[in-house]
Design a protein around this motif. Structure first.
Motif, short mmCIF file in Angstrom:
data_model
loop_
_atom_site.label_atom_id
_atom_site.label_comp_id
_atom_site.label_asym_id
_atom_site.label_seq_id
_atom_site.Cartn_x
_atom_site.Cartn_y
_atom_site.Cartn_z
N ILE A 1 44.18 -2.97 105.80
CA ILE A 1 45.51 -3.45 105.46
C ILE A 1 46.53 -2.75 106.33
O ILE A 1 46.50 -1.52 106.47
CB ILE A 1 45.80 -3.20 103.96
N PHE A 2 47.43 -3.55 106.91
CA PHE A 2 48.46 -3.02 107.80
C PHE A 2 49.76 -2.82 107.02
O PHE A 2 50.27 -3.75 106.41
CB PHE A 2 48.68 -3.98 108.98
N TYR A 3 50.28 -1.59 107.01
CA TYR A 3 51.59 -1.31 106.40
C TYR A 3 52.60 -1.10 107.51
O TYR A 3 52.55 -0.07 108.18
CB TYR A 3 51.49 -0.06 105.53
N PRO A 4 53.48 -2.11 107.76
CA PRO A 4 54.44 -1.94 108.86
C PRO A 4 55.46 -0.85 108.57
O PRO A 4 55.76 -0.56 107.43
CB PRO A 4 55.10 -3.31 108.98
N SER B 1 44.34 -3.83 116.20
CA SER B 1 43.84 -2.74 115.37
C SER B 1 42.39 -2.41 115.76
O SER B 1 41.60 -3.33 115.97
CB SER B 1 43.90 -3.14 113.90
N SER C 1 54.40 -11.91 110.40
CA SER C 1 55.67 -11.32 110.00
C SER C 1 56.53 -11.19 111.25
O SER C 1 56.03 -10.74 112.28
CB SER C 1 55.40 -9.94 109.40
#
Ligand SMILES: [Zn+2]
Length: 292
Positions: A289-292, A284, A172
């Motif tokens: 799950i990464f939530y920006p 990380s 992203s």
């Protein structure tokens, strides 16, 4: 009669202007493409078989009717960074050789196997990134042999270069560019103005690229270390082809061409860019799950 001769002479003067100008711009060949002044031509950089299979990299030459510098535009080293590939397709369609002073050499898709097999980051033929093995090797694996051809046929022939990227399938990002500094003030100033004329409002100051000419690794750095002002630009991510990302890359390319006087009109510089000096990796500590 005198009047007729005057008109004839005037006509000859008018006629001789375009003839004289085009005579200053001989035809140019890159790979199998050859373009005369005022023409567009398409062909391939032939990468012969070696340790592994041969390949062909598409090349387009837009040879301006008028003389001027040579700008190289390269995309698709990562064949799933679609916005940058589509931007070069747009430029191939929209560039008008009659309006152009100088020459644009375009490589719209360096990494064909990545594109065809939808493999991010690397050339699936040899597992190597096609933006980490410059200046390439004539006797290496396919990636190295391909980059060797790009160095010889495109980097060595151009005066300026822009390398196009974006977020890959699993990345992203927001649009930004790299200003490549090599420690030569005159050249570095030109690269800086190319980044400003391109118009993306976040610019990474890229001063830490390798200085060894035989291990320049990145395309922008390979051009810069050979004396050609160079930037890299990024827009689009995660397999998308959003019109605003594609258009930012197309508009930026036209902006740099105006800055280099290859197209008529004033270059406009981005006014208050965010200059980024330090780029930090922040891995990380755990999977999830990464939530920006
Ligand atoms: Zn890339």
């Amino acid at each position: 009669m005198m009047r007729f001769i005057h008109i004839l002479l005037a006509l000859l003067v008018v006629l001789s202007v375009p003839l004289a100008v085009s005579a200053q711009q001989d035809s140019l060949s890159v790979g199998t493409a050859t373009a005369a002044a005022g023409q567009k031509a398409m062909g391939f950089l032939e990468v012969p078989a070696g340790l592994d299979a041969a390949t062909q990299i598409p090349v387009v030459i837009v040879r301006g009717a008028k003389p001027g510098p040579t700008l190289a535009l390269v995309s698709g080293a990562h064949g799933t960074e679609y916005a940058s590939i589509i931007a070069l397709e747009e430029l191939i369609a929209r560039l008008n050789p009659q309006q152009l002073s100088g020459t644009v050499i375009l490589l719209p898709l360096v990494n064909i196997a990545s594109f065809e097999l939808k493999v991010p980051h690397v050339n699936p033929v040899d597992g190597k990134s096609m933006n980490r093995f410059y200046p390439g090797k004539s006797d290496g694996t396919q990636t190295e042999r391909a980059l060797f051809q790009i160095t010889k046929q495109v980097v060595d022939r151009c005066d300026y270069l822009i390398d196009f990227h974006g977020g890959d399938l699993d990345e992203s990002l927001r649009p930004y560019s790299y200003w490549v500094l090599i420690g030569n003030k005159k050249q570095d100033d030109i690269s800086r103005e190319m980044a400003l004329a391109f118009g993306l409002d976040h610019i990474i100051i890229s001063a830490d690229r390798p200085k060894d000419l035989n291990a320049t690794r990145y395309l922008d750095n390979t051009a810069a270390m050979r004396g050609k002002p160079s930037i890299a630009v990024e827009a689009g991510s995660a397999g998308t082809t959003e019109p605003e990302d594609v258009e930012a890359l197309v508009r930026g390319s036209f902006g740099v061409m105006r800055y280099l006087k290859m197209l008529p009109g004033e270059a406009r510089f981005v006014e208050k860019p965010v200059w980024i000096e330090n780029v930090l990796d922040s891995p990380s500590p755990l999977a999830g799950i990464f939530y920006p």
